[in-house]
Design a protein around this motif. Structure first.
Motif, PDB file in Angstrom:
ATOM      1  N   ARG A  44       0.835  -1.202   0.000  1.00  0.00           N
ATOM      2  CA  ARG A  44       0.000   0.000   0.000  1.00  0.00           C
ATOM      3  C   ARG A  44       0.871   1.255   0.000  1.00  0.00           C
ATOM      4  O   ARG A  44       0.543   2.250  -0.649  1.00  0.00           O
ATOM      5  CB  ARG A  44      -0.942  -0.005   1.212  1.00  0.00           C
TER       6      ARG A  44
ATOM      7  N   ALA B  92       1.544   4.273  -3.254  1.00  0.00           N
ATOM      8  CA  ALA B  92       1.509   5.730  -3.106  1.00  0.00           C
ATOM      9  C   ALA B  92       2.839   6.364  -3.496  1.00  0.00           C
ATOM     10  O   ALA B  92       2.866   7.383  -4.174  1.00  0.00           O
ATOM     11  CB  ALA B  92       1.146   6.097  -1.674  1.00  0.00           C
ATOM     12  N   ASN B  93       3.954   5.781  -3.097  1.00  0.00           N
ATOM     13  CA  ASN B  93       5.237   6.449  -3.298  1.00  0.00           C
ATOM     14  C   ASN B  93       6.402   5.458  -3.152  1.00  0.00           C
ATOM     15  O   ASN B  93       6.964   5.303  -2.069  1.00  0.00           O
ATOM     16  CB  ASN B  93       5.375   7.583  -2.271  1.00  0.00           C
TER      17      ASN B  93
ATOM     18  N   LEU C 175       9.752   6.666  -1.549  1.00  0.00           N
ATOM     19  CA  LEU C 175       9.771   6.861  -0.100  1.00  0.00           C
ATOM     20  C   LEU C 175       9.853   5.515   0.621  1.00  0.00           C
ATOM     21  O   LEU C 175      10.408   5.432   1.716  1.00  0.00           O
ATOM     22  CB  LEU C 175       8.528   7.647   0.338  1.00  0.00           C
TER      23      LEU C 175
ATOM     24  N   ARG D 132      12.602   4.085   3.581  1.00  0.00           N
ATOM     25  CA  ARG D 132      12.298   3.392   4.833  1.00  0.00           C
ATOM     26  C   ARG D 132      13.112   2.099   4.943  1.00  0.00           C
ATOM     27  O   ARG D 132      12.822   1.253   5.787  1.00  0.00           O
ATOM     28  CB  ARG D 132      10.813   3.071   4.936  1.00  0.00           C
TER      29      ARG D 132
ATOM     30  N   ALA E 109       6.453  15.162   0.007  1.00  0.00           N
ATOM     31  CA  ALA E 109       5.928  13.799   0.001  1.00  0.00           C
ATOM     32  C   ALA E 109       6.777  12.897   0.897  1.00  0.00           C
ATOM     33  O   ALA E 109       7.284  11.873   0.456  1.00  0.00           O
ATOM     34  CB  ALA E 109       5.881  13.237  -1.420  1.00  0.00           C
ATOM     35  N   ASN E 110       6.955  13.289   2.150  1.00  0.00           N
ATOM     36  CA  ASN E 110       7.825  12.506   3.025  1.00  0.00           C
ATOM     37  C   ASN E 110       7.057  11.627   4.011  1.00  0.00           C
ATOM     38  O   ASN E 110       7.643  11.015   4.897  1.00  0.00           O
ATOM     39  CB  ASN E 110       8.805  13.422   3.759  1.00  0.00           C
ATOM     40  N   ILE E 111       5.721  11.579   3.841  1.00  0.00           N
ATOM     41  CA  ILE E 111       4.923  10.611   4.593  1.00  0.00           C
ATOM     42  C   ILE E 111       3.941   9.960   3.628  1.00  0.00           C
ATOM     43  O   ILE E 111       3.749  10.445   2.507  1.00  0.00           O
ATOM     44  CB  ILE E 111       4.124  11.285   5.744  1.00  0.00           C
ATOM     45  N   PHE E 112       3.327   8.850   4.051  1.00  0.00           N
ATOM     46  CA  PHE E 112       2.315   8.196   3.224  1.00  0.00           C
ATOM     47  C   PHE E 112       0.942   8.677   3.702  1.00  0.00           C
ATOM     48  O   PHE E 112       0.454   8.256   4.747  1.00  0.00           O
ATOM     49  CB  PHE E 112       2.413   6.685   3.340  1.00  0.00           C
TER      50      PHE E 112
ATOM     51  N   ASN F 170      -1.946   8.024   2.674  1.00  0.00           N
ATOM     52  CA  ASN F 170      -3.018   7.024   2.680  1.00  0.00           C
ATOM     53  C   ASN F 170      -2.895   6.048   3.857  1.00  0.00           C
ATOM     54  O   ASN F 170      -3.817   5.280   4.122  1.00  0.00           O
ATOM     55  CB  ASN F 170      -3.027   6.249   1.359  1.00  0.00           C
ATOM     56  N   LEU F 171      -1.755   6.037   4.535  1.00  0.00           N
ATOM     57  CA  LEU F 171      -1.571   5.139   5.675  1.00  0.00           C
ATOM     58  C   LEU F 171      -1.807   5.906   6.975  1.00  0.00           C
ATOM     59  O   LEU F 171      -1.633   7.128   7.023  1.00  0.00           O
ATOM     60  CB  LEU F 171      -0.157   4.554   5.690  1.00  0.00           C
TER      61      LEU F 171
ATOM     62  N   ASN G 297       2.512   4.426   9.217  1.00  0.00           N
ATOM     63  CA  ASN G 297       3.683   5.154   8.728  1.00  0.00           C
ATOM     64  C   ASN G 297       4.912   4.825   9.561  1.00  0.00           C
ATOM     65  O   ASN G 297       5.991   4.580   9.026  1.00  0.00           O
ATOM     66  CB  ASN G 297       3.421   6.659   8.781  1.00  0.00           C
TER      67      ASN G 297
ATOM     68  N   ALA H 257       7.275  12.819   9.741  1.00  0.00           N
ATOM     69  CA  ALA H 257       8.343  12.410   8.828  1.00  0.00           C
ATOM     70  C   ALA H 257       9.646  12.208   9.597  1.00  0.00           C
ATOM     71  O   ALA H 257      10.380  11.239   9.360  1.00  0.00           O
ATOM     72  CB  ALA H 257       8.525  13.456   7.732  1.00  0.00           C
TER      73      ALA H 257
ATOM     74  N   CYS I  18       9.328   9.102  11.784  1.00  0.00           N
ATOM     75  CA  CYS I  18       9.431   7.876  10.992  1.00  0.00           C
ATOM     76  C   CYS I  18      10.891   7.468  10.815  1.00  0.00           C
ATOM     77  O   CYS I  18      11.209   6.275  10.771  1.00  0.00           O
ATOM     78  CB  CYS I  18       8.810   8.075   9.605  1.00  0.00           C
TER      79      CYS I  18
END
Lengths: 334, 288, 246
Positions: free
Chosen positions: B168, B172-173, B176, B180, C88-91, C93-94, C99, C147, C150
């Motif tokens: 998921r 989205a990305n 990124l 992680r 865009a350093n986080i998701f 949609n989550l 995250n 961010a 994370c």
């Protein structure tokens, strides 16, 4: 961003045209001229396809919808009109009108979102035509899976006339498409292929230009289909076949060289030539009965390792500096 | 009345098969941003593997497993061997997957020929029951059950596992996800194999379902799957559920009255939806 | 004071453009080093090259003396280089929790993971309130906190943070500075920052970039004294003069 440099192109063009012009006079009519007629029709078809894949950066997997429609409309018109010249003209006229309508419809539902939709939807629509041509409901027009035999106008009777008609048609197509891609519209299309988001940023109506390219390509392919039907005096559901026509023309353009226009002619000559050769050959069944397998492997290797195709790479090896060294496929998000 | 019930049930069972195909297609697109034009050939090879194994060993479970493994293995080869090499060039990826479809379809014809081969329903699933005027076919129930099972399994995978979390996030990305510390390329490969394995499963189920296998079945099924994902919205799992059921019922009904027009019906349904919603029922808005 | 990261004459092209032409600097351990420079100086490209997103044309990045050349991004991260991108350093949609757990190793380390999450909840009370909500509902400042959190939960040896103050209100810039100050002394940070106030507040070392090259580096207090550098490369004097015009 020059494609083939002028001198080389003119030499090749002169050589091939004079050979094509003199062929029936030198070697007589018969088997080879019939094959060459097919080559000319497919070469024009392939050039129309290259306008999409090579110059606009959109991929259709259902271009048989035009080729087949051209073939069927011309065939039905001539069969109904008993080969009268009026029905010949009517058939080609109707085919062109049909191609414009069809391409606009398909473009409307598929070009607005992303290029991948276009590939999927053209494949699906192409399949609809294949099924329809063989369906019972249209049997009185198409003769279903039996195919349709018809007679050509009297003035076209005779191998020589038909041969030169096909050659003349290819010549006209080549001139027209060469001028089209060199025109300001053609420049815009190439801009879209190279960098679609930048073209959007410049305020160009990307969808409109793609639609225009699709209409021009579709009309040309339709005419090629009509000429193909004339050369055969027969048409069957095979003209709508996905792998026999739509993927065949993709292989022709990729093997010949994407974005070269003339590469399609070379690809058509190679594929039609080999296919005809193999169909008359009985030995080596794994080679001669499965030629699409080998062409498919060649195609994969070319897309993977040689994105310029045969013609493109030969020219590049000839030390022509102006030839672009980068892959000729569009690099952007689909 | 019983005709309507029968057609709707046939349509749901068709839809289950379509779903197995379109789910993989839409999930692969969601993550890798590529339309897999080789999807139909994974289905085709899955079908032939299933029929071949069942005829050899008379074990249906083995036939189904064989179909899944065949699909997944071809998916692995395609993704690692070709797709990963032209990563970031979607046009060439698309052309390569089409090449894989062409080559593997032709390759299959060498040992198995061009003609249809019969596929039998295993005896343990060959029952049927008469309910009033309505005939309930056990194999259709089984197919529908498999479709539901896979749907539930995919939901659990996506929402209850770490792999699902990564998927998921990757939708989205992907960049990124790399930041992680997750190797997203391996997730891409896993997803491609999963989708291809589902296509292989659909194929192994489809042989007995339609009673025969032919080299053309891959392309035909792929067309349906494309129509479904375009209709439902590329990348949306629920879109492909709805699309599968819609097209499943539409093809069953039209196919009953005019078999040759089923494809036409499917394309017309798709065209109508696209005119109103260019990105499909659940599709994300995106410019050209 | 040991150097954790060494960037050695890095050059990077994007397309036909030479974006970086000679970037060299070091990031000392347990210090906050601020990478400064005008828009387009190449700061973000430097970070992206260090993280392995962009292949350098030449030059090297070393982590504790070990070259990171052609090490894939995800491995660079696992070796202990955390990265907070600019946008865009986080998701979105989550959920916030999802995250964070994405940065944690798998289920085999559940206890240490839970401990890390508890620490985040203590350190960022804002995030605790929105724990199960999609991260898309967070405000701009909360997103930056998430961010950073994370990356923190992964226990990095060094964090590369790209312009966290961008688009934040002065109040949030202040709070961001507080958070960064709590990390000062315990975590090694390379911070790209346009906001000179924030940079000078948290930074201990500075690196100055201009036109794809590093032009100066040293302790922060030296830059604060070197008004000529500030004017030439950051345009700071000009700005303050303008503000003095009545």
């Amino acid at each position: 961003m020059k494609t083939i440099p002028i001198r080389l192109r003119h030499i090749m063009l002169g050589l091939f045209s004079s050979l094509a012009l003199l062929w029936p006079l030198l070697f007589g009519t018969g088997g080879t001229t019939a094959t060459l007629e097919q080559v000319f029709a497919f070469a024009a078809f392939a050039m129309s396809y290259d306008l999409l894949i090579g110059y606009t950066g959109i991929i259709s997997f259902g271009h048989a919808m035009f080729f087949g429609t051209g073939a069927y409309v011309v065939a039905i018109a001539l069969a109904r009109g008993n080969g009268h010249t009026m029905s010949f003209l009517f058939g080609f006229g109707l085919a062109v009108v049909g191609a414009v309508v069809l391409s606009l419809l398909v473009a409307f539902i598929s070009l607005r979102i992303r290029n991948a939709y276009f590939a999927m939807i053209t494949l699906a629509v192409g399949q609809v035509f294949a099924v329809m041509a063989g369906s019972q409901g249209l049997r009185q027009w198409t003769h279903g899976n039996d195919g349709l035999t018809f007679s050509v106008p009297n003035w076209l009777n005779g191998d020589l006339t038909l041969y030169y008609l096909c050659l003349f048609f290819l010549f006209l197509t080549a001139v027209f498409l060469t001028r089209f891609v060199a025109s300001p519209v053609g420049q815009v299309l190439r801009g879209i292929r190279e960098n679609e988001s930048r073209a959007v940023g410049l305020g160009l109506g990307v969808v409109q230009f793609k639609t225009l390219a699709f209409v021009v390509s579709g009309v040309t392919a339709t005419l090629a289909g009509g000429v193909y039907a004339l050369a055969q005096s027969f048409v069957s559901t095979g003209v709508y076949d996905v792998s026999g026509i739509s993927l065949n023309v993709l292989l022709m353009v990729v093997i010949g060289g994407v974005g070269t226009l003339y590469g399609g002619v070379l690809g058509a000559a190679v594929l039609v030539g080999v296919q005809n050769l193999f169909s008359n050959w009985s030995g080596w069944p794994i080679l001669t009965q499965h030629e699409m397998l080998w062409f498919g492997i060649l195609y994969i290797l070319i897309v993977r390792f040689l994105p310029q195709g045969i013609l493109g790479s030969v020219v590049a090896r000839g030390g022509v500096v102006s030839w672009r060294a980068l892959p000729r496929f569009k690099k952007s998000q689909t | 009345m019983s005709v309507v019930v029968t057609l709707i049930f046939n349509g749901l069972a068709n839809g289950a098969l379509y779903f197995l195909m379109s789910a993989g297609l839409t999930l692969i697109f969601g993550l890798l941003r590529v339309i897999n034009f080789a999807h139909g050939v994974f289905y085709l090879w899955g079908a032939y593997a299933g029929v071949f194994l069942y005829n050899e060993f008379h074990n249906f479970l083995l036939a189904i497993l064989g179909g899944v493994i065949t699909g997944a293995a071809l998916g692995l080869l395609t993704e690692r061997g070709l797709m990963a090499k032209v990563y970031q060039d979607p046009t060439r990826q698309l052309l390569l997957t089409m090449g894989v479809l062409l080559v593997l379809t032709e390759l299959l014809k060498i040992p198995f020929g061009r003609d249809p081969a019969g596929a039998t329903i295993p005896s343990m699933l060959a029952k049927s029951w008469l309910l009033g005027h309505f005939v309930l076919v056990e194999y259709q129930v089984f197919t529908l059950g498999m479709g539901i099972l896979v749907y539930v399994g995919l939901l659990l995978l996506l929402h209850r596992t770490r792999l699902g979390l990564v998927i998921r996030a990757g939708v989205a990305n992907p960049d990124l996800v790399l930041a992680r510390g997750v190797p997203i390329r391996r997730i891409f490969t896993a997803m491609f194999m999963l989708g291809a394995g589902l296509a292989g499963l659909a194929g192994a189920l489809a042989g007995p379902y339609y009673g025969s296998v032919t080299p053309d079945m891959g392309m035909n099924m792929q067309l349906n799957a494309f129509i479904i994902v375009v209709l439902g919205g590329l990348g949306s799992l629920n879109g492909s559920v709805l699309g599968s059921l819609l097209i499943g019922v539409a093809t069953a009904v039209v196919g009953y009255y005019a078999p040759s027009l089923a494809v036409l019906a499917a394309v017309l349904v798709m065209a109508m939806v696209l005119v109103v919603r260019p990105a499909g029922l659940f599709g994300e808005k995106e410019v050209a | 004071m040991e150097n954790l990261l060494e960037v050695d004459s890095l050059a990077t092209d994007i397309g036909q453009f030479h974006i970086l032409t000679g970037v060299s600097f070091t990031v000392p351990e347990q210090q906050i080093t601020v990478l400064l420079g005008r828009n387009g100086a190449g700061k973000t490209t430097t970070l992206r090259t260090m993280m392995g997103y962009l292949p350098p044309r030449s030059g090297q990045v070393r982590l504790r003396g070990e070259s990171l050349q052609s090490v894939p991004t995800w491995q660079i991260v696992r070796k202990g280089v955390g990265y907070v991108p600019e946008d865009a350093n986080i998701f979105a949609n989550l959920s916030v929790a999802e995250n964070l757990s994405l940065s944690l190793p798998g289920r085999h380390h559940r206890n240490s993971s839970n401990l890390a999450l508890t620490q985040v909840q203590e350190q960022f009370p804002d995030l605790r309130e929105h724990w199960q909500k999609p991260a898309g509902v967070l405000s701009g400042g909360q997103r930056q906190m998430l961010a950073i959190a994370c990356v923190l939960v992964g226990g990095p040896a060094v964090m590369l943070i790209d312009e966290p103050s961008k688009g934040l209100s002065p109040l949030f810039v202040e709070r961001l500075g507080d958070v960064l100050l709590t990390l000062q002394g315990s975590t090694t940070i390379l911070l790209v920052e346009q906001n000179f106030y924030l940079a000078s507040r948290v930074g201990q070392q500075y690196v100055l970039m201009d036109d794809g090259k590093t032009v100066a580096a040293g302790p922060m207090h030296e830059l604060l004294a070197a008004l000529d550098l500030q004017q030439r490369y950051l345009g700071i004097r000009i700005l303050s003069e303008e503000m003095n015009i009545p």
